[in-house]
Enzyme design. Structure first.
Site, PDB file in Angstrom:
ATOM      1  N   ARG A  61       6.725  11.126   6.565  1.00  0.00           N
ATOM      2  CA  ARG A  61       7.206  10.298   7.673  1.00  0.00           C
ATOM      3  C   ARG A  61       8.488   9.573   7.284  1.00  0.00           C
ATOM      4  NH1 ARG A  61       1.663   7.246   8.957  1.00  0.00           N
ATOM      5  NH2 ARG A  61       0.788   8.578   7.338  1.00  0.00           N
ATOM      6  N   GLU A 101     -11.346   0.887   0.928  1.00  0.00           N
ATOM      7  CA  GLU A 101     -11.497   0.712   2.369  1.00  0.00           C
ATOM      8  C   GLU A 101     -12.913   1.020   2.837  1.00  0.00           C
ATOM      9  OE1 GLU A 101      -7.556   2.085   4.424  1.00  0.00           O
ATOM     10  OE2 GLU A 101      -7.720   3.145   2.509  1.00  0.00           O
ATOM     11  N   ALA A 134       4.328  12.432  -4.284  1.00  0.00           N
ATOM     12  CA  ALA A 134       5.158  11.708  -5.251  1.00  0.00           C
ATOM     13  C   ALA A 134       5.098  12.339  -6.639  1.00  0.00           C
ATOM     14  CB  ALA A 134       4.720  10.242  -5.324  1.00  0.00           C
ATOM     15  N   ARG A 135       3.943  12.913  -6.992  1.00  0.00           N
ATOM     16  CA  ARG A 135       3.824  13.535  -8.314  1.00  0.00           C
ATOM     17  C   ARG A 135       4.749  14.738  -8.434  1.00  0.00           C
ATOM     18  NH1 ARG A 135      -2.622  13.723  -7.709  1.00  0.00           N
ATOM     19  NH2 ARG A 135      -1.835  14.303  -5.653  1.00  0.00           N
ATOM     20  N   ASN A 142       0.494   8.562   0.713  1.00  0.00           N
ATOM     21  CA  ASN A 142       1.168   9.477   1.632  1.00  0.00           C
ATOM     22  C   ASN A 142       1.617   8.729   2.884  1.00  0.00           C
ATOM     23  OD1 ASN A 142       2.046  12.184   2.275  1.00  0.00           O
ATOM     24  ND2 ASN A 142       0.480  12.162   3.858  1.00  0.00           N
ATOM     25  N   HIS A 160       0.863  -1.189   0.000  1.00  0.00           N
ATOM     26  CA  HIS A 160       0.000   0.000   0.000  1.00  0.00           C
ATOM     27  C   HIS A 160       0.894   1.231   0.000  1.00  0.00           C
ATOM     28  CE1 HIS A 160      -3.721   2.304   1.212  1.00  0.00           C
ATOM     29  NE2 HIS A 160      -2.765   3.167   1.507  1.00  0.00           N
ATOM     30  N   GLY A 163       0.715   3.454  -5.480  1.00  0.00           N
ATOM     31  CA  GLY A 163       0.753   2.093  -6.000  1.00  0.00           C
ATOM     32  C   GLY A 163      -0.191   1.863  -7.162  1.00  0.00           C
TER      33      GLY A 163
END
Length: 397
Positions: A240, A385, A282-283, A210, A207, A331
Site C-alpha cells: 500500500r 491482538e 521487508a525481509r 505488511n 505498528h 517492528g
C-alpha cells in the site's frame, strides 16, 4: 490453566485466521489459517500441540462455512467444550456507531452491514465469518471487536478531513484509524513495563507489518493515528502506498487508467513492492539491499524516513512522552529498520542501546533506546491482538 477459552476468528475475503485462546494466560492451544477461498486450491492448516496439519477445502464456494466446519471438528476432538465460553470476531470497521466491543445480535449484524461501504473488502467477509460461526456454535455468545474502536477517542481536530462538511455528514468521510487492538494492547503492556498507570501515560505506538500505522496515545487514549478513512492512508506499507497527493488519481484517470487499475495499484502494487521492484516483504527488501540492489535501498530509506516523520509529528498531539513503542512483524523483529528509524530521530535525543536492540527480537520485549532530552524510552513489545479479543469477550460476558 484457565477454565475460559475463547475461539477468536479473523475472517477475510479469501481467508480465515483462527485461534483458541486462554483468556487469562493468553496461551493459544490451537492456531490456524484457511486461505485461497474461492479457488480450486482452497485449504486450511492448523497447529495443535506443536503438530502441523493441513487439509483441502472442496469445491469453489462456501469455503468460510467449510473452514468453520473443520474448526468445529478440531475443537470437538480437543474435548474442550466445557471450557469454551465464547467466539470473538475481529471486525475491521465499526464506523462511529461501534466505539467498543459488543455482543453480537441481529441489531449488531444490521449495523455492521449498514457501514460495509466504509470497508467493502473487509466487513462483508467479517459478516460471513460471523454467520458461519453462529450456525456452528449456536449455544455460544459471540462478540465483535472492532479495529476502529480504540480510535473513537480522537478529538475532532484529529479526525476531521479538510473537506466540505457535507461529505462527513452525508457519507461519514473522516479519519477512523485501524490496528486499534494492537495499539491498545502494547500501550497497556508499556505502562506495566514502566510501572506507571496507563491513564497517566503518553506513548507513540508504531505498528509495523505488511500493514503499518502510528498512533499517538495520551493518558491511555488514542488521540491521533496515521491510517484514515481506509487502511490505505498513512505510512508506506508492504503493497500500500500510504499518504498520496489525491491529484495523482485525477492525473492517472486522464491518462486513461480506470478506477480499478488505479486502486489496485495503490493497494497491491505500491509500498515496499512498488518502490523496490523486488518484494512486498521487508525481509526480502533487506536481503536485496545487502546485495546492492538500489531499488531495495530506496524502499528502505523511504520507509524508515516516513516512519520517523510520523513519530516526530505526533509529539504535537502530546504534552509529554513516556515511550515510543515498536510492534508488529517488522517492528518486533527488524533490527536494521528500527536502527535507521532511531537514527532519523537523533534531533529528539534518542540514543540506541545496541545490545538491547539486538536482544529485543523474535518474541522478546525490551528497551532499545533512550532520550534524556524527552525523558522517554523506545520499547519493543510483541503485540497480541487475539488476547485482546478474548479478554474483551470474557469481560463483556
Amino acid at each position: 490453566m484457565s477454565n475460559k477459552l475463547v475461539l477468536v476468528l479473523n475472517s477475510g475475503s479469501s481467508s480465515l485466521k483462527f485461534a483458541l485462546i486462554d483468556a487469562e494466560t493468553g496461551a493459544a492451544s490451537l492456531t490456524g489459517l484457511g486461505e485461497c477461498f474461492g479457488l480450486a486450491d482452497a485449504r486450511i492448516s492448523w497447529k495443535l500441540n506443536g503438530e502441523k496439519h493441513e487439509t483441502q477445502l472442496p469445491g469453489l464456494d462456501d469455503h468460510h462455512q467449510k473452514a468453520i466446519d473443520v474448526i468445529v471438528g478440531i475443537v470437538n476432538e480437543m474435548q474442550v467444550e466445557d471450557r469454551l465460553v465464547a467466539v470473538g470476531h475481529r471486525v475491521v470497521h465499526g464506523g462511529e456507531r461501534f466505539a467498543k466491543s459488543v455482543r453480537i445480535d441481529q441489531d449488531v449484524i444490521n449495523g455492521i452491514n449498514e457501514i460495509q461501504d466504509l470497508a467493502p473488502l473487509h466487513n462483508p467477509a467479517n459478516l460471513m465469518g460471523i454467520h458461519a460461526a453462529m450456525a456452528a456454535f449456536p449455544a455460544l455468545p459471540q462478540f465483535a471487536v472492532f479495529d476502529t474502536a480504540f480510535h473513537q477517542t480522537m478529538p475532532p481536530k484529529a479526525f476531521t478531513g479538510a473537506i466540505a462538511t457535507e461529505l462527513y455528514e452525508k457519507y461519514g468521510i473522516r479519519r477512523y484509524g485501524f490496528h486499534g487492538t494492537s495499539h491498545y494492547y502494547v500501550s497497556r503492556e508499556a505502562a506495566k513495563m514502566l510501572n506507571k498507570p496507563v491513564d497517566e501515560s503518553n506513548f507513540i505506538s508504531v505498528h509495523l507489518g505488511n500493514g503499518a500505522s502510528v498512533c499517538a496515545i495520551h493518558n491511555g487514549q488514542s488521540v491521533d493515528t496515521s491510517m484514515g478513512f481506509t487502511p490505505l492512508a498513512g505510512l508506506m506499507m508492504g503493497t500500500r502506498c500510504g499518504d498520496l497527493d489525491p491529484g495523482i488519481i485525477e492525473f492517472l484517470m486522464k491518462k486513461g487508467w480506470s478506477q480499478d487499475e488505479i486502486f489496485n495499484t495503490l493497494n497491491k502494487k505500491s509500498g515496499f513492492l512498488g518502490v523496490s521492484g523486488v518484494s512486498s516483504d521487508a525481509r526480502g527488501v533487506l536481503e536485496a539491499m545487502e546485495q546492492g540492489h538500489e531499488g531495495a535501498k530506496l524502499a528502505f530509506d523511504v520507509f524508515t524516513y516516513r516512519v520517523a516523520k510520523y513519530i516526530a509529528s505526533y509529539l504535537v498531539a502530546l504534552d509529554s512522552l513516556d515511550a515510543v513503542i515498536f510492534t508488529g512483524g517488522i517492528g518486533e523483529n527488524s533490527l536494521p529498520i528500527r536502527r535507521e528509524i532511531l537514527k532519523n530521530l537523533k534531533l529528539l535525543g534518542f540514543v540506541e542501546d545496541e545490545k538491547g536492540n539486538e536482544d529485543a527480537r523474535f518474541g522478546a520485549a525490551g528497551q532499545i533506546a533512550k532520550s534524556e532530552m524527552l525523558g522517554a524510552v523506545a520499547l519493543v513489545i510483541p503485540t497480541n491482538e487475539e488476547l485482546v479479543i478474548a479478554q474483551d469477550c470474557v469481560n463483556l460476558m
